[in-house]
Every structure is written in structure tokens, then in C-alpha cells.
Design an enzyme around this catalytic site. Structure first.
Site, PDB file in Angstrom:
ATOM      1  NE  ARG A 129       2.835  13.720  14.080  1.00  0.00           N
ATOM      2  CZ  ARG A 129       2.073  12.800  13.854  1.00  0.00           C
ATOM      3  NH1 ARG A 129       1.036  12.198  14.497  1.00  0.00           N
ATOM      4  NH2 ARG A 129       2.931  11.344  13.387  1.00  0.00           N
ATOM      5  CB  SER A 172       6.153  12.844   8.932  1.00  0.00           C
ATOM      6  OG  SER A 172       6.595  12.262   9.586  1.00  0.00           O
ATOM      7  CD  GLU A 208       5.660  15.568  12.858  1.00  0.00           C
ATOM      8  OE1 GLU A 208       6.608  15.731  13.573  1.00  0.00           O
ATOM      9  OE2 GLU A 208       5.756  14.915  11.883  1.00  0.00           O
TER      10      GLU A 208
HETATM   11  N1  EPU Z   1       2.679   6.714   1.155  1.00  0.00           N
HETATM   12  C1  EPU Z   1       3.526   6.471   0.118  1.00  0.00           C
HETATM   13  N2  EPU Z   1       5.157   6.740   0.207  1.00  0.00           N
HETATM   14  C2  EPU Z   1       5.975   6.698   0.886  1.00  0.00           C
HETATM   15  C3  EPU Z   1       5.457   7.133   2.343  1.00  0.00           C
HETATM   16  C4  EPU Z   1       4.259   6.992   1.945  1.00  0.00           C
HETATM   17  O1  EPU Z   1       2.977   6.219  -0.929  1.00  0.00           O
HETATM   18  O2  EPU Z   1       7.332   6.692   0.498  1.00  0.00           O
HETATM   19  C5  EPU Z   1       1.642   6.376   1.661  1.00  0.00           C
HETATM   20  C6  EPU Z   1       1.155   4.758   1.034  1.00  0.00           C
HETATM   21  O3  EPU Z   1       0.002   4.721   0.492  1.00  0.00           O
HETATM   22  C7  EPU Z   1       0.651   4.260   2.761  1.00  0.00           C
HETATM   23  C8  EPU Z   1       0.805   5.508   3.573  1.00  0.00           C
HETATM   24  O4  EPU Z   1       1.388   6.588   2.520  1.00  0.00           O
HETATM   25  O5  EPU Z   1      -0.141   3.419   2.870  1.00  0.00           O
HETATM   26  C9  EPU Z   1       0.977   5.835   5.114  1.00  0.00           C
HETATM   27  O6  EPU Z   1       2.136   5.433   4.688  1.00  0.00           O
HETATM   28  P1  EPU Z   1       2.267   5.238   6.656  1.00  0.00           P
HETATM   29  O7  EPU Z   1       2.113   4.043   6.973  1.00  0.00           O
HETATM   30  O8  EPU Z   1       4.450   5.370   6.175  1.00  0.00           O
HETATM   31  O9  EPU Z   1       2.472   6.686   7.829  1.00  0.00           O
HETATM   32  P2  EPU Z   1       2.280   8.366   7.220  1.00  0.00           P
HETATM   33  O10 EPU Z   1       1.194   9.016   7.074  1.00  0.00           O
HETATM   34  O11 EPU Z   1       3.324   8.493   6.231  1.00  0.00           O
HETATM   35  C10 EPU Z   1       2.343   8.806   9.826  1.00  0.00           C
HETATM   36  C11 EPU Z   1       2.887   9.950  10.741  1.00  0.00           C
HETATM   37  C12 EPU Z   1       4.146   9.069  11.142  1.00  0.00           C
HETATM   38  C13 EPU Z   1       3.036   7.480  11.866  1.00  0.00           C
HETATM   39  C14 EPU Z   1       2.579   7.190  10.347  1.00  0.00           C
HETATM   40  C15 EPU Z   1       2.648   5.429  11.373  1.00  0.00           C
HETATM   41  C16 EPU Z   1       2.676  12.204  10.034  1.00  0.00           C
HETATM   42  C17 EPU Z   1       3.024  13.184   9.730  1.00  0.00           C
HETATM   43  N3  EPU Z   1       3.447  10.933  10.279  1.00  0.00           N
HETATM   44  O12 EPU Z   1       2.758   8.564   8.402  1.00  0.00           O
HETATM   45  O13 EPU Z   1       4.871   9.880  11.815  1.00  0.00           O
HETATM   46  O14 EPU Z   1       4.879   6.673  12.429  1.00  0.00           O
HETATM   47  O15 EPU Z   1       2.062   8.149  10.112  1.00  0.00           O
HETATM   48  O16 EPU Z   1       1.233   6.212  12.123  1.00  0.00           O
HETATM   49  O17 EPU Z   1       1.177  12.263  10.057  1.00  0.00           O
HETATM   50  C18 EPU Z   1       6.520  11.361  12.613  1.00  0.00           C
HETATM   51  O18 EPU Z   1       5.698  11.788  12.566  1.00  0.00           O
HETATM   52  O19 EPU Z   1       7.589  11.500  12.444  1.00  0.00           O
HETATM   53  C19 EPU Z   1       6.385  10.155  12.262  1.00  0.00           C
HETATM   54  C20 EPU Z   1       7.348   8.535  11.525  1.00  0.00           C
END
Ligand code: EPU
Length: 344
Positions: free
Chosen positions: A169, A244, A340
Site C-alpha cells: 500500500r 480498508s 490507509e
Molecule cells: N480479521 C478479523 N476480523 C475482521 C477482519 C479480519 O479477525 O473483522 C482477520 C481474520 O483473521 C482474517 C484476516 O484478518 O482471516 C484477513 O482478513 P481479510 O482476508 O478480510 O483481509 P485483510 O487483511 O483484513 C486485506 C486488504 C484488503 C483486501 C484483503 C484481501 C489491507 C489494509 N486490506 O484485508 O484491501 O481486500 O486483504 O486481500 O491490506 C482495501 O485496501 O481497501 C482492501 C479492502
């Protein structure tokens, strides 16, 4: 002959509500839209408006007050194949094209590379700024170059993959080049055949398994990503949000081991031998914020990383909520989470 736009098209006191996906109702003192690089240069040369702000898809900003400047809405369109060889195609996209519509265009042509980046809100021109990424793929994996206008000189500069210095990012446009350039188009290198399919990200694999798809096409991957995103992330057309709100923090493995003693279930992803990334969504959920509503602002019930505007939140209210979340996460875990989105 097409009519050239002049500075006479500058409008006064325009609401930016429909120009930012958070749906924050602030005003731009002056507002104009540009649809070619020449128009952009013309507006930049205009001395009557010394303060200027470029606005792309408005999907990564939080507007906390009226903008006392000339807001330039980026409307440069166009998608074209500029080069191809046996296996690859180089596609140039205008900065003002909607990102997801561009992804659908590439899929319609059978070009591979952007399928994991389906349904990301915003415009193509802002994609390099934060090196958009999702489900195991980042823009940097397909990016070859972008063109940008230097605001101070009006010169057009090409940024190569190396020049952009992409990180998680992050790019040169968030650091040294911040505010100095306006991206006008982006070129990506896509596959015409022998596509490399990325299904390593758990959620994609399980969605494809549910559908009984063993050897997914690029369209299958895109469909899986679209359905995962739709199930977890709020549609900005219905509930204002900016994806995010925070970045996932990167901490040392040393600090992580200490945290793990107190919170054995803490999730993490390796970054290097000495660092790990923690999902900020997990940290925020553990602090009890998930699904909570504070007036018109809140935290999405299905993904704690996403702050939402239920309709009439001000940017200041959302920002206040973000501060409260950061403070609580810092107190509970000793981890600082950084926004972000760009806060203006
Ligand atoms: N999790 C929780 N609670 C939540 C959300 C997440 O416990 O409410 C934990 C869980 O362990 C889950 C892990 O976080 O397995 C990962 O969650 P997710 O797959 O939704 O991914 P993220 O790390 O929360 C990132 C990106 C997203 C992108 C997803 C999928 C960032 C800041 N965000 O989210 O990007 O869609 O991975 O690749 O890196 C964006 O940038 O706007 C965005 C949506």
C-alpha cells in the site's frame, strides 16, 4: 472539431458528496473536470487558482472539511493496446477510467493478470499511488509504467516500475513525489495465454472449492473475488466507505512472539525473517469495535477494517472514530495502526 474546454468551466461551491465513496458532504470552493492531458495542463497553468487538488475516484480519501482550492476532477479516459508479443499484451488505461470497468474490459478480451483485483473501487490513475492489492496480487505484479504531469513545470514524466518503488500500500507517490505529480495514464502487462492463476489466498480457494471448480479460468477467479468482496465489504453506493481504513501493521517477530504469549490466537502473515504483518481487522475486532455504530459513523459488521458512513456522518466524526480505534488498539496491544486512506 471538438470544442476545447477553457477555464470558464470552473464551477463554484460544488458539493463533493458524489465524488468521494465515503459520501461526505463537503464543498469545493472551485471545481472543474479535465478529460485530456492538454486540458489538465491548461488548468494547471491558470494563475487565478494557485491551490489545486486533484480528485480521482475518491475511493481513498476522507474529507474532513470544505476544500478552499480548485478541485480538478480527473476524467481522462481511454483504453488501448500499445504493444503485444506472442504471450503478452501491454494495455494503457486513462487515469479517469473506473478501475473495475477496466478489469472487466481486460477479462472480456481474455487477458489475464487483473482478475484478483476485481471490484476494487476507484480509478485507474490512483491505483499506483497506493499499489492497490487484494487476494494475493498487487498492482506492481502487472505494472510496467505510468505517465504523470509534474505540477510545478507541466512536464510529462514517465515512471517505470523501478521509479515507483512500490511497497505494501505504498509507492513513491506517497513519499518523495507526493503532491508533485498527477498521473494521467497507467500501462500494465497482461497475459494473452498461459495465465498464471493466483488462488493461494485462502478465501479464493474455498470459494472455488464450494463451486466445485478445480481448474479455474481467469473469469472464475474474478467471479470468486467479486463474490468474496460483495459478501464482506459494503457497497459504497449503499453505505459510504473507503475500503480498508487502516493498513495492516508490520511488527518485529520479537514483538510478535511476546504478544503471542498473551494472545495465543493472534493471526499473522510473514513479511520477512524478522517481521510479520498482523491483520488490523483482527486487532480492531478484539477491541470490541466490530459492527458498532456511533451516531452516523460506524465499523462494518463483516470486516472491522472498514469504517462506514451510515448517511450523514461528517469527515470529522469518522476521523474521531478512527482516532478512538487507534488509541484503544495501542492501549490493548501496544501496536500503532496507521490509516490507509488519505485524510484531507
Ligand atoms: N480479521 C478479523 N476480523 C475482521 C477482519 C479480519 O479477525 O473483522 C482477520 C481474520 O483473521 C482474517 C484476516 O484478518 O482471516 C484477513 O482478513 P481479510 O482476508 O478480510 O483481509 P485483510 O487483511 O483484513 C486485506 C486488504 C484488503 C483486501 C484483503 C484481501 C489491507 C489494509 N486490506 O484485508 O484491501 O481486500 O486483504 O486481500 O491490506 C482495501 O485496501 O481497501 C482492501 C479492502
Amino acid at each position: 472539431m471538438t470544442q476545447r474546454k477553457t477555464i470558464l468551466d470552473i464551477q463554484h461551491n460544488i458539493s463533493l458528496k458524489k465524488y468521494n465513496t465515503f459520501g461526505i458532504d463537503v464543498k469545493a470552493r472551485y471545481f472543474t473536470s479535465v478529460s485530456t492531458t492538454e486540458e489538465l495542463l491548461e488548468v494547471l497553468r491558470e494563475p487565478a487558482y494557485p491551490d489545486k487538488l486533484i480528485l480521482g475516484g475518491g475511493s481513498n480519501i476522507l474529507l474532513t472539511g470544505d476544500i478552499n482550492a480548485l478541485v480538478i476532477h480527473m476524467g481522462i479516459k481511454g483504453i488501448s493496446v500499445i504493444r503485444e508479443d506472442e504471450n503478452h499484451v501491454f494495455v494503457r488505461v486513462g487515469a479517469g477510467e473506473n478501475w473495475h470497468e477496466f478489469v472487466l474490459w481486460t477479462l472480456g478480451k481474455g487477458y489475464g493478470g487483473l482478475e484478483n483485483l476485481s471490484l476494487i473501487p476507484g480509478n485507474a490513475g490512483t491505483a499506483p499511488i497506493q499499489n492497490i492489492g487484494a487476494y494475493g496480487v498487487e498492482l506492481k505484479d502487472v505494472f510496467t509504467a505510468c505517465e504523470a504531469v509534474e505540477v510545478s513545470s507541466g512536464n510529462i514524466k514517465e515512471f517505470t516500475l523501478q521509479d515507483c518503488d512500490f511497497g505494501y500500500r505504498d509507492s513513491v507517490f506517497k513519499r518523495e513525489a507526493k503532491g508533485k505529480y498527477i498521473i494521467t495514464n497507467v500501462t500494465v502487462r497482461l497475459t494473452k495465454n498461459k495465465h498464471s492463476i493466483h488462488t493461494g489466498y485462502g478465501a479464493i480457494r474455498s470459494r472455488l472449492d464450494e463451486l466445485g471448480i478445480e481448474h479455474p479460468s481467469i473469469r472464475d477467479v474474478s467471479d470468486a473475488v467479486i463474490s468474496i468482496r460483495q459478501s464482506k465489504l459494503p457497497d459504497p453506493e449503499k453505505i459510504g466507505n473507503s475500503g480498508s481504513f487502516f493498513k495492516n501493521p508490520v511488527i518485529s517477530t520479537h514483538d510478535f512472539e511476546k504478544l503471542k504469549l498473551q494472545h495465543p490466537e493472534i493471526p499473522s502473515y510473514p513479511v520477512s525473517g524478522s517481521e510479520v504483518k498482523i491483520p488490523a481487522g483482527w486487532l480492531i475486532e478484539q477491541c470490541g469495535f466490530k459492527g458498532k455504530r456511533f451516531g452516523e459513523a460506524g465499523i462494518h459488521a463483516k470486516q472491522a477494517l472498514v469504517l462506514v458512513n451510515y448517511g450523514n456522518a461528517t469527515g470529522k466524526e469518522i476521523w474521531q472514530l478512527a482516532q478512538d480505534i487507534r488509541k484503544t488498539v495501542r492501549e490493548k496491544f501496544g501496536i500503532s495502526i496507521e490509516p490507509e486512506v488519505n485524510v484531507l
